[in-house]
Design an enzyme around this catalytic site. Structure first.
Site, mmCIF file in Angstrom:
data_model
loop_
_atom_site.group_PDB
_atom_site.id
_atom_site.type_symbol
_atom_site.label_atom_id
_atom_site.label_comp_id
_atom_site.label_asym_id
_atom_site.label_seq_id
_atom_site.Cartn_x
_atom_site.Cartn_y
_atom_site.Cartn_z
ATOM 1 C CE LYS A 114 -4.030 -2.191 2.069
ATOM 2 N NZ LYS A 114 -4.627 -2.593 3.356
ATOM 3 C CE LYS A 193 -7.537 -10.527 -6.905
ATOM 4 N NZ LYS A 193 -7.155 -9.963 -5.680
ATOM 5 C CE LYS A 196 -12.546 -2.668 -3.691
ATOM 6 N NZ LYS A 196 -12.069 -4.023 -3.369
HETATM 7 P P1 ADP Z 1 -10.398 -6.355 -4.963
HETATM 8 O O1 ADP Z 1 -9.207 -7.104 -5.519
HETATM 9 O O2 ADP Z 1 -11.449 -6.143 -5.986
HETATM 10 O O3 ADP Z 1 -9.994 -5.085 -4.237
HETATM 11 P P2 ADP Z 1 -10.800 -7.350 -2.311
HETATM 12 O O4 ADP Z 1 -9.332 -7.302 -2.033
HETATM 13 O O5 ADP Z 1 -11.704 -6.355 -1.618
HETATM 14 O O6 ADP Z 1 -11.042 -7.311 -3.885
HETATM 15 O O7 ADP Z 1 -11.294 -8.836 -2.035
HETATM 16 C C1 ADP Z 1 -12.196 -9.255 -1.036
HETATM 17 C C2 ADP Z 1 -12.128 -10.781 -0.990
HETATM 18 O O8 ADP Z 1 -12.458 -11.357 -2.292
HETATM 19 C C3 ADP Z 1 -10.716 -11.278 -0.654
HETATM 20 O O9 ADP Z 1 -10.825 -12.352 0.280
HETATM 21 C C4 ADP Z 1 -10.151 -11.752 -1.978
HETATM 22 O O10 ADP Z 1 -9.233 -12.814 -1.819
HETATM 23 C C5 ADP Z 1 -11.393 -12.190 -2.772
HETATM 24 N N1 ADP Z 1 -11.194 -11.931 -4.229
HETATM 25 C C6 ADP Z 1 -11.171 -10.719 -4.823
HETATM 26 N N2 ADP Z 1 -10.953 -10.823 -6.157
HETATM 27 C C7 ADP Z 1 -10.819 -12.154 -6.427
HETATM 28 C C8 ADP Z 1 -10.583 -12.918 -7.627
HETATM 29 N N3 ADP Z 1 -10.453 -12.329 -8.820
HETATM 30 N N4 ADP Z 1 -10.505 -14.250 -7.510
HETATM 31 C C9 ADP Z 1 -10.651 -14.861 -6.299
HETATM 32 N N5 ADP Z 1 -10.881 -14.198 -5.143
HETATM 33 C C10 ADP Z 1 -10.965 -12.871 -5.169
#
Ligand code: ADP
Ligand code: TRP
Length: 323
Positions: A114, A193, A196
């Protein structure tokens, strides 16, 4: 999946939920409800580390509650609350902070990432894993379903629990992470992957024309229409597999291998499957959006149940440390 355990996880209210979130973690958390005692909360204190506008934080917290309930979180089975409604977590976080070597936090990848991405290296960001440990330890969680990115934070939690118990007696439960190794990373529109941060998401509840056009934008290769295609190398097929029955998957596989099918056809089939797959959830969501007071009541009742557990832990912790 575990059974007869206390399972706890936190959900950051940081944006609109997408298919990566759903198939990556939400589906498992929702499935865990039938055989375990689940504690799920919306991590709105943690969300403050990205300094959202107050009205955005409030609105996103409410929206994440609506979306989880719509997807099948059952508040009769699961204790579901807003983190900030049980402020005792901050007291425990402070007590754990006093046991936490700075080096343990400075080594965390998530903190370093971060900061490398330009976030200010403030105390909240550094202390994030201590608050997460307090979330878990306050409720005696045995298993914590998280994405791989959170594994190190679970190690910090275990380390702090062991330090506390060594210093003050066996009070805290040492948790185990529940990491779904078999769940592949869900690909986004561009094939990397879905996240967002990469602007490549398909929302769980995308609406109308915009929803269809998202599916049409999924990146595919340039195999000509008449040629056979490899389903296992195609993101459209991969997403279809998550939602369709084995017979439907077998049928689409044949269509890929036979040739004569354009990717547009597969995308249309995927879009229709997605619409059907989330149809019930979409109905529940429409109802909940019209009844914000019911959502609020659910979160309040969840906080009441969570607080009962938290109070018991805190009575022991405070007595043990001499407060
Ligand atoms: P983002 O990557 O969109 O910011 P977050 O970090 O808020 O998503 O993810 C929240 C949860 O969803 C986490 O436990 C993360 O491992 C899971 N997650 C997010 N994107 C994926 C993905 N593309 N495939 C599998 N799990 C995911
Ligand atoms: N850090 C987690 C995430 O970004 C959210 C979270 C906060 C959490 N507290 C938690 C997850 C406690 C599990 C347990 O996804």
């Amino acid at each position: 999946m575990v059974s007869n355990k206390r399972v706890l996880t936190g959900i950051q209210p940081s944006g609109t939920l997408h298919l990566g979130n759903y198939f990556g973690t939400m589906r498992q958390s929702i499935a865990a409800q039938t055989e375990n005692e689940c504690f799920y909360f919306i991590a709105n204190f943690h969300a403050q580390t990205s300094m959202p506008k107050p009205e955005d934080l409030r609105a996103r917290t409410h929206q994440v509650a609506v979306d989880f309930l719509a997807c099948g979180l059952d508040p009769a089975k699961t204790v579901f609350w807003r983190q900030s409604d049980v402020p005792a977590v901050q007291t425990l976080a402070w007590i754990l902070s006093c046991l936490c070597p700075l080096g343990l936090l400075e080594r965390c990848h998530s903190y370093k990432d971060k900061v490398a991405h330009g976030l200010e290296a403030n105390h909240g960001l550094l202390a994030y894993p201590v608050l997460m440990a307090a979330d878990i330890l306050l409720y005696h969680a045995q298993y914590v379903p998280v994405g791989k990115d959170q594994k190190q934070h679970l190690e910090v939690t275990r380390d702090l629990a062991i330090r506390f118990n060594n210093a003050y007696g066996d009070i805290l439960t040492i948790p185990e992470p529940l990491i779904q190794e078999e769940v592949a990373v869900i690909p986004g529109l561009d094939g990397q992957k879905m996240s967002k941060s990469y602007n490549n998401t398909i929302e769980i509840f995308a609406e109308g024309k915009a929803a269809r056009s998202k599916f049409m934008k999924i990146k595919t290769d340039s195999t000509p229409m008449e040629d056979p295609k490899d389903p296992d190398k195609c993101n459209v097929f991969l997403l279809y597999k998550l939602m369709a029955s084995p017979e439907e998957v077998a049928k689409l596989r044949e269509m890929y291998l036979a040739g004569g099918m354009g990717y547009g056809t597969a995308k249309q089939m995927l879009f229709e499957k997605y619409t059907e797959y989330f149809a019930e959830a979409r109905e529940r969501r429409a109802y909940l959006m019209e009844h914000p007071d019911e959502v609020e009541d659910i979160l309040r009742e969840g906080a009441r149940r969570a607080k009962a557990v938290a109070d018991e832990t805190m009575a022991k912790v405070l007595a043990a440390v001499g407060l």
